[in-house]
Motif scaffolding. Structure first.
Motif, mmCIF file in Angstrom:
data_model
loop_
_atom_site.group_PDB
_atom_site.id
_atom_site.type_symbol
_atom_site.label_atom_id
_atom_site.label_comp_id
_atom_site.label_asym_id
_atom_site.label_seq_id
_atom_site.Cartn_x
_atom_site.Cartn_y
_atom_site.Cartn_z
ATOM 1 N N SER A 58 0.832 -1.195 0.000
ATOM 2 C CA SER A 58 0.000 0.000 0.000
ATOM 3 C C SER A 58 0.874 1.255 0.000
ATOM 4 N N ALA A 59 0.244 2.362 -0.314
ATOM 5 C CA ALA A 59 0.966 3.640 -0.308
ATOM 6 C C ALA A 59 1.425 3.992 1.093
ATOM 7 N N LYS A 60 0.661 3.591 2.090
ATOM 8 C CA LYS A 60 1.042 3.869 3.477
ATOM 9 C C LYS A 60 2.315 3.105 3.846
ATOM 10 N N ASP A 61 2.421 1.841 3.403
ATOM 11 C CA ASP A 61 3.635 1.055 3.650
ATOM 12 C C ASP A 61 4.843 1.685 2.969
ATOM 13 N N VAL A 62 4.654 2.113 1.726
ATOM 14 C CA VAL A 62 5.747 2.727 0.973
ATOM 15 C C VAL A 62 6.151 4.050 1.614
ATOM 16 N N TYR A 63 5.172 4.834 2.062
ATOM 17 C CA TYR A 63 5.463 6.106 2.724
ATOM 18 C C TYR A 63 6.288 5.881 3.990
ATOM 19 N N ASN A 64 5.906 4.887 4.791
ATOM 20 C CA ASN A 64 6.664 4.590 6.011
ATOM 21 C C ASN A 64 8.091 4.152 5.685
ATOM 22 N N SER A 65 8.258 3.319 4.665
ATOM 23 C CA SER A 65 9.598 2.900 4.252
ATOM 24 C C SER A 65 10.405 4.079 3.725
ATOM 25 N N PHE A 66 9.739 4.956 2.992
ATOM 26 C CA PHE A 66 10.407 6.128 2.435
ATOM 27 C C PHE A 66 10.899 7.059 3.539
ATOM 28 N N THR A 67 10.058 7.295 4.544
ATOM 29 C CA THR A 67 10.482 8.169 5.645
ATOM 30 C C THR A 67 11.626 7.547 6.437
ATOM 31 N N GLU A 68 11.623 6.232 6.580
ATOM 32 C CA GLU A 68 12.752 5.559 7.237
ATOM 33 C C GLU A 68 14.021 5.716 6.409
ATOM 34 N N LEU A 69 13.893 5.639 5.096
ATOM 35 C CA LEU A 69 15.036 5.826 4.211
ATOM 36 C C LEU A 69 15.595 7.235 4.351
ATOM 37 N N ILE A 70 14.718 8.228 4.419
ATOM 38 C CA ILE A 70 15.155 9.610 4.599
ATOM 39 C C ILE A 70 15.869 9.768 5.940
ATOM 40 N N LYS A 71 15.323 9.163 6.989
ATOM 41 C CA LYS A 71 15.957 9.242 8.318
ATOM 42 C C LYS A 71 17.328 8.591 8.319
ATOM 43 N N SER A 72 17.488 7.510 7.541
ATOM 44 C CA SER A 72 18.788 6.833 7.520
ATOM 45 C C SER A 72 19.868 7.695 6.869
ATOM 46 N N TYR A 73 19.460 8.638 6.030
ATOM 47 C CA TYR A 73 20.422 9.565 5.418
ATOM 48 C C TYR A 73 20.489 10.894 6.165
ATOM 49 N N ASN A 74 19.808 10.988 7.290
ATOM 50 C CA ASN A 74 19.800 12.201 8.118
ATOM 51 C C ASN A 74 19.330 13.428 7.356
ATOM 52 N N LEU A 75 18.252 13.271 6.584
ATOM 53 C CA LEU A 75 17.665 14.388 5.859
ATOM 54 C C LEU A 75 16.425 14.851 6.612
ATOM 55 N N ASN A 76 16.348 16.131 6.879
ATOM 56 C CA ASN A 76 15.176 16.716 7.525
ATOM 57 C C ASN A 76 14.322 17.403 6.482
ATOM 58 N N LEU A 77 13.225 16.780 6.122
ATOM 59 C CA LEU A 77 12.316 17.392 5.123
ATOM 60 C C LEU A 77 10.957 17.569 5.751
#
Length: 77
Positions: A58-77
């Protein structure tokens, strides 16, 4: 960022924005819309999943994975 890809320049006022961070922010915005049930014509969920290599049903699953990916690169968006 190594200069191999020609990207359009993005400006906010007088300052130039990093095009890679801008793209990530836009993709996050579209994923958030999709995760609450609002469809978009500009971007498909499958395109974002392929581009970032994210898996999810689902889009919700992808969104959660995407935000985790952003956190792993230390990006604040």
């Amino acid at each position: 960022m190594e200069g191999k890809i020609q990207l359009p320049r993005v400006y906010h006022g007088d300052s130039e924005l990093n095009p890679f961070l801008y793209q990530i922010a836009v993709h996050k915005y579209y994923l958030k819309l999709m995760s609450v049930g609002i469809g978009t014509k500009q971007v498909k969920l499958s395109d974002i999943k392929k581009f970032y290599g994210i898996k999810g049903k689902s889009a919700k699953d992808v969104y959660n994975s995407f935000t985790e990916l952003i956190k792993s690169y230390n990006l604040n968006l």
